[in-house]
Design a protein around this motif. Structure first.
Motif, PDB file in Angstrom:
ATOM      1  N   SER A  14      -2.628  -1.587   8.418  1.00 38.97           N
ATOM      2  CA  SER A  14      -3.490  -0.735   9.667  1.00 38.97           C
ATOM      3  C   SER A  14      -4.450  -0.055   9.399  1.00 38.97           C
ATOM      4  O   SER A  14      -4.917   0.921   9.383  1.00 38.97           O
ATOM      5  CB  SER A  14      -1.917   0.137   9.826  1.00 38.97           C
ATOM      6  OG  SER A  14      -1.297  -0.119  10.143  1.00 38.97           O
ATOM      7  N   PRO A  15      -5.337  -0.392   8.480  1.00 35.57           N
ATOM      8  CA  PRO A  15      -6.859   0.075   8.391  1.00 35.57           C
ATOM      9  C   PRO A  15      -7.267   0.083   9.856  1.00 35.57           C
ATOM     10  O   PRO A  15      -7.563  -0.719  10.432  1.00 35.57           O
ATOM     11  CB  PRO A  15      -7.566  -0.848   7.001  1.00 35.57           C
ATOM     12  CG  PRO A  15      -7.285  -2.216   7.866  1.00 35.57           C
ATOM     13  CD  PRO A  15      -5.499  -2.324   7.973  1.00 35.57           C
ATOM     14  N   ILE A  16      -8.290   1.002   9.666  1.00 33.65           N
ATOM     15  CA  ILE A  16      -9.804   0.901  10.403  1.00 33.65           C
ATOM     16  C   ILE A  16     -10.336  -0.247  10.880  1.00 33.65           C
ATOM     17  O   ILE A  16     -10.890  -0.745   9.897  1.00 33.65           O
ATOM     18  CB  ILE A  16     -10.077   2.291  10.414  1.00 33.65           C
ATOM     19  CG1 ILE A  16      -9.422   3.551  11.339  1.00 33.65           C
ATOM     20  CG2 ILE A  16     -11.577   1.915  12.165  1.00 33.65           C
ATOM     21  CD1 ILE A  16      -8.886   3.655  11.979  1.00 33.65           C
ATOM     22  N   ARG A  17     -10.602  -0.611  12.143  1.00 39.38           N
ATOM     23  CA  ARG A  17     -10.942  -2.497  12.041  1.00 39.38           C
ATOM     24  C   ARG A  17     -12.444  -2.440  12.351  1.00 39.38           C
ATOM     25  O   ARG A  17     -13.441  -1.088  12.491  1.00 39.38           O
ATOM     26  CB  ARG A  17     -10.798  -2.803  13.313  1.00 39.38           C
ATOM     27  CG  ARG A  17     -10.970  -4.534  13.298  1.00 39.38           C
ATOM     28  CD  ARG A  17     -10.601  -5.481  14.151  1.00 39.38           C
ATOM     29  NE  ARG A  17     -11.419  -6.949  14.270  1.00 39.38           N
ATOM     30  CZ  ARG A  17     -12.419  -6.937  15.035  1.00 39.38           C
ATOM     31  NH1 ARG A  17     -12.938  -6.473  16.150  1.00 39.38           N
ATOM     32  NH2 ARG A  17     -12.470  -8.172  15.475  1.00 39.38           N
ATOM     33  N   ASP A  18     -13.279  -3.047  11.223  1.00 39.19           N
ATOM     34  CA  ASP A  18     -14.305  -2.664  10.562  1.00 39.19           C
ATOM     35  C   ASP A  18     -15.183  -2.850  12.585  1.00 39.19           C
ATOM     36  O   ASP A  18     -14.941  -4.042  13.034  1.00 39.19           O
ATOM     37  CB  ASP A  18     -15.307  -3.596  10.304  1.00 39.19           C
ATOM     38  CG  ASP A  18     -16.245  -3.446   9.972  1.00 39.19           C
ATOM     39  OD1 ASP A  18     -17.468  -2.456  10.171  1.00 39.19           O
ATOM     40  OD2 ASP A  18     -17.140  -3.773   8.581  1.00 39.19           O
ATOM     41  N   ALA A  25     -15.784   3.267   6.845  1.00 34.76           N
ATOM     42  CA  ALA A  25     -15.058   3.003   5.210  1.00 34.76           C
ATOM     43  C   ALA A  25     -14.433   4.005   4.428  1.00 34.76           C
ATOM     44  O   ALA A  25     -13.340   4.322   3.554  1.00 34.76           O
ATOM     45  CB  ALA A  25     -17.059   2.710   4.136  1.00 34.76           C
ATOM     46  N   GLN A  26     -14.426   5.580   5.110  1.00 36.58           N
ATOM     47  CA  GLN A  26     -14.139   6.695   5.281  1.00 36.58           C
ATOM     48  C   GLN A  26     -12.783   6.645   5.133  1.00 36.58           C
ATOM     49  O   GLN A  26     -11.970   7.275   4.343  1.00 36.58           O
ATOM     50  CB  GLN A  26     -14.554   7.844   5.331  1.00 36.58           C
ATOM     51  CG  GLN A  26     -16.553   8.225   4.954  1.00 36.58           C
ATOM     52  CD  GLN A  26     -16.380   9.930   5.849  1.00 36.58           C
ATOM     53  OE1 GLN A  26     -15.585  10.668   5.074  1.00 36.58           O
ATOM     54  NE2 GLN A  26     -17.770   9.730   5.960  1.00 36.58           N
ATOM     55  N   TYR A  27     -12.154   6.147   6.389  1.00 31.35           N
ATOM     56  CA  TYR A  27     -11.777   6.033   6.964  1.00 31.35           C
ATOM     57  C   TYR A  27      -9.840   5.197   6.170  1.00 31.35           C
ATOM     58  O   TYR A  27      -9.305   5.733   5.823  1.00 31.35           O
ATOM     59  CB  TYR A  27     -11.204   5.895   8.337  1.00 31.35           C
ATOM     60  CG  TYR A  27     -11.069   7.211   8.725  1.00 31.35           C
ATOM     61  CD1 TYR A  27      -9.740   7.815   9.097  1.00 31.35           C
ATOM     62  CD2 TYR A  27     -12.239   7.422   9.653  1.00 31.35           C
ATOM     63  CE1 TYR A  27     -10.531   9.102  10.838  1.00 31.35           C
ATOM     64  CE2 TYR A  27     -12.613   8.352  10.552  1.00 31.35           C
ATOM     65  CZ  TYR A  27     -11.879   9.111  11.201  1.00 31.35           C
ATOM     66  OH  TYR A  27     -11.723  10.390  11.791  1.00 31.35           O
ATOM     67  N   ASN A  28     -11.130   4.303   5.898  1.00 29.46           N
ATOM     68  CA  ASN A  28     -10.047   3.342   4.825  1.00 29.46           C
ATOM     69  C   ASN A  28      -9.725   3.666   3.601  1.00 29.46           C
ATOM     70  O   ASN A  28      -8.392   2.949   3.150  1.00 29.46           O
ATOM     71  CB  ASN A  28      -9.843   1.678   4.995  1.00 29.46           C
ATOM     72  CG  ASN A  28     -10.235   1.247   6.461  1.00 29.46           C
ATOM     73  OD1 ASN A  28      -9.379   1.550   7.701  1.00 29.46           O
ATOM     74  ND2 ASN A  28     -10.986   0.244   6.992  1.00 29.46           N
ATOM     75  N   THR A 321     -16.753  13.099  13.494  1.00 32.08           N
ATOM     76  CA  THR A 321     -15.270  12.831  14.110  1.00 32.08           C
ATOM     77  C   THR A 321     -14.986  12.030  12.776  1.00 32.08           C
ATOM     78  O   THR A 321     -13.911  10.923  13.070  1.00 32.08           O
ATOM     79  CB  THR A 321     -15.746  11.423  15.050  1.00 32.08           C
ATOM     80  OG1 THR A 321     -16.676  10.664  15.010  1.00 32.08           O
ATOM     81  CG2 THR A 321     -15.730  11.711  16.268  1.00 32.08           C
ATOM     82  N   TRP A 322     -15.611  12.565  11.517  1.00 30.95           N
ATOM     83  CA  TRP A 322     -14.965  11.882   9.973  1.00 30.95           C
ATOM     84  C   TRP A 322     -13.550  12.732  10.225  1.00 30.95           C
ATOM     85  O   TRP A 322     -13.525  13.354  10.710  1.00 30.95           O
ATOM     86  CB  TRP A 322     -15.703  12.718   9.120  1.00 30.95           C
ATOM     87  CG  TRP A 322     -17.419  10.996   9.561  1.00 30.95           C
ATOM     88  CD1 TRP A 322     -17.402  10.083   9.314  1.00 30.95           C
ATOM     89  CD2 TRP A 322     -18.735  11.619   8.100  1.00 30.95           C
ATOM     90  NE1 TRP A 322     -18.837   9.890   9.156  1.00 30.95           N
ATOM     91  CE2 TRP A 322     -19.462  10.891   8.278  1.00 30.95           C
ATOM     92  CE3 TRP A 322     -18.761  12.812   7.423  1.00 30.95           C
ATOM     93  CZ2 TRP A 322     -20.761  10.849   8.056  1.00 30.95           C
ATOM     94  CZ3 TRP A 322     -20.003  12.592   6.584  1.00 30.95           C
ATOM     95  CH2 TRP A 322     -20.885  11.507   7.153  1.00 30.95           C
TER      96      TRP A 322
END
Length: 436
Positions: A14-18, A25-28, A321-322
């Motif tokens: 469930s990563p953030i889709r690019d 990249a920070q979220y994932n 929103t990071w």
């Protein structure tokens, strides 16, 4: 709630889709470092930000992605790139704030007229007024900042059980006066001293930044504050920092400015056109008085002039929103950090910004604010002012014994171990750090 929306676990599937944005990249990367967290053991600040970023990102084809992921679907589309799924709620709540909007419009117009008269008065007259005149200016500054502080009583994500009448009771001058005693830490005097010193030293450029929180009525009072700072000469430029994407339901995005200004440009149409509910119930809103409409149009013209002259600037940035706290800001966004150093005062609005400033950590409540904000504290080059009504456990800068006394009050938490008094928005802190 999170598990109902997304299922019990967050995992590497469930990563953030690019979607081409810099925060993916920070979220994932952080998600990967957390291993395989669940909603029960993931850091709360990361999970909240992840939730909104996840829900607002999707696979538009529907293959392998949640159909509830919205932002990426829109950002990858042709005609819906800037669509805000929360916009109708925001403008609806602003409309419901009509009494407070009209009161502040009238007051603001009076303030602008008074500041213009002050500027035209002779130096001799100003000297005669002396300390009394300066005391009045300081009181006015405090009043304007307190309006801005309590403006986020209309945080949409916390108003699920309130009627429009309840919202209106949270606003207005009488409510503000009654709430002054609930500001637990109040550094407005120090913040005023910083701006006054810059003005007296005759600095040509005197900038104030406002890191925004909610749209609707709160954005309106933020603009009231910006206009006041410019008209009073306490600032020559005000930079407003909205979110770059829809965020936490009611947070400000650039389109919210246009929606608010459009309402003020034709206030009679905005306020006198029946809402869907009013049409259904056979009701019609009362017409605006001629002066009320004129006061609102004055705001539109005044703010439009400031913007056209470059004194009122809108500067969205993805960094707001990071995930994680603002302790990361200096190394991760050197450009933004350097830009904030050019400001005389950076005002952070609201509960989430406060939590990000303090790292959302379990501080002892007597910890000084200057310590809790870490790299943005003394020596950072950034003067920070946090305006925050308490809606989460994290709080610093209290006097010894103050937290215990509040917990002992009815509904304050008592022996439960929870700081329940800090959840409702009844209490507030106004905290300052001189970073230069």
């Amino acid at each position: 709630m999170f598990s109902e929306v997304l299922g019990a676990d967050i995992d590497h599937s469930s990563p953030i889709r690019d979607d081409g944005n810099s925060d993916v990249a920070q979220y994932n990367e952080e998600l990967a470092k957390l291993g395989a967290p669940t909603w029960l053991n993931v850091p709360w600040l990361y999970s909240e930000c992840y939730l909104y970023r996840y829900l607002l990102s999707s696979d538009p084809s529907g293959s392998g992605g949640s159909n509830r992921r919205l932002n990426t679907s829109f950002s990858l589309s042709t005609h819906w790139k800037n669509y805000d799924v929360f916009s109708r709620q925001k403008i609806k709540t602003f409309r419901s704030s009509r009494p407070a909007v009209l009161e502040l419009a009238s007051r603001y117009r009076e303030i602008v007229a008074q500041t213009e008269a002050d500027r035209q008065s002779s130096r001799d007259q100003a000297k005669e007024e002396g300390e009394e005149h300066e005391a009045a200016r300081k009181i006015l500054f405090s009043e304007m900042l307190e309006i801005c502080l309590w403006g986020n009583a209309t945080d949409l994500s916390l108003l699920t059980n309130l009627t429009y009448e309840d919202i209106q009771k949270l606003q207005g001058s009488e409510a503000r006066k009654a709430s002054e005693k609930n500001i637990l830490a109040n550094d407005l005097g120090a913040a005023y001293g910083t701006l006054l010193q810059a003005q007296r030293e005759g600095r040509k450029e005197r900038r104030v930044d406002i890191v925004l929180d909610n749209a609707g009525f709160e954005l309106y009072v933020d603009l009231i504050l910006a206009g006041y700072l410019l008209s009073s000469g306490l600032a020559t430029t005000v930079v407003l920092h909205p979110k770059a994407i829809p965020w936490f339901v009611s947070d400000v995005v650039p389109a919210d400015f246009a929606a608010l200004l459009n309402a003020l440009a034709d206030p009679a149409r905005f306020y006198e056109t029946p809402s869907e509910e009013e049409e259904r119930d056979g009701r019609a809103p009362p017409p605006l008085a001629e002066k009320e409409a004129a006061d609102l149009r004055f705001l539109f013209e005044e703010w439009g002039r400031h913007h056209a002259e470059g004194a009122l600037v809108l500067r969205p940035r993805r960094s707001w929103t990071w995930p994680g706290s603002y302790w990361r800001l200096p190394p991760l966004d050197k450009e933004l950090y350097a830009d904030l150093k050019d400001s005389e005062l950076v005002i952070f609005k609201g509960d989430l910004n406060y939590r990000k400033l303090t790292g959302d950590a379990a501080w002892d409540p007597t910890t000084p604010f200057t310590e809790a904000i870490g790299p943005l504290g003394p020596g950072s080059g950034v003067n920070v002012l946090a305006l925050r009504t308490c809606k989460a456990d994290v709080v610093v800068g209290l006097k010894p014994g103050e937290d215990e006394a509040l917990r002992a009050q009815e509904g304050g938490g008592g022996d439960s171990g929870a700081r329940k008094w800090a959840w409702s928005g009844k209490w507030a802190v106004v905290s300052y750090s001189h970073g230069k």
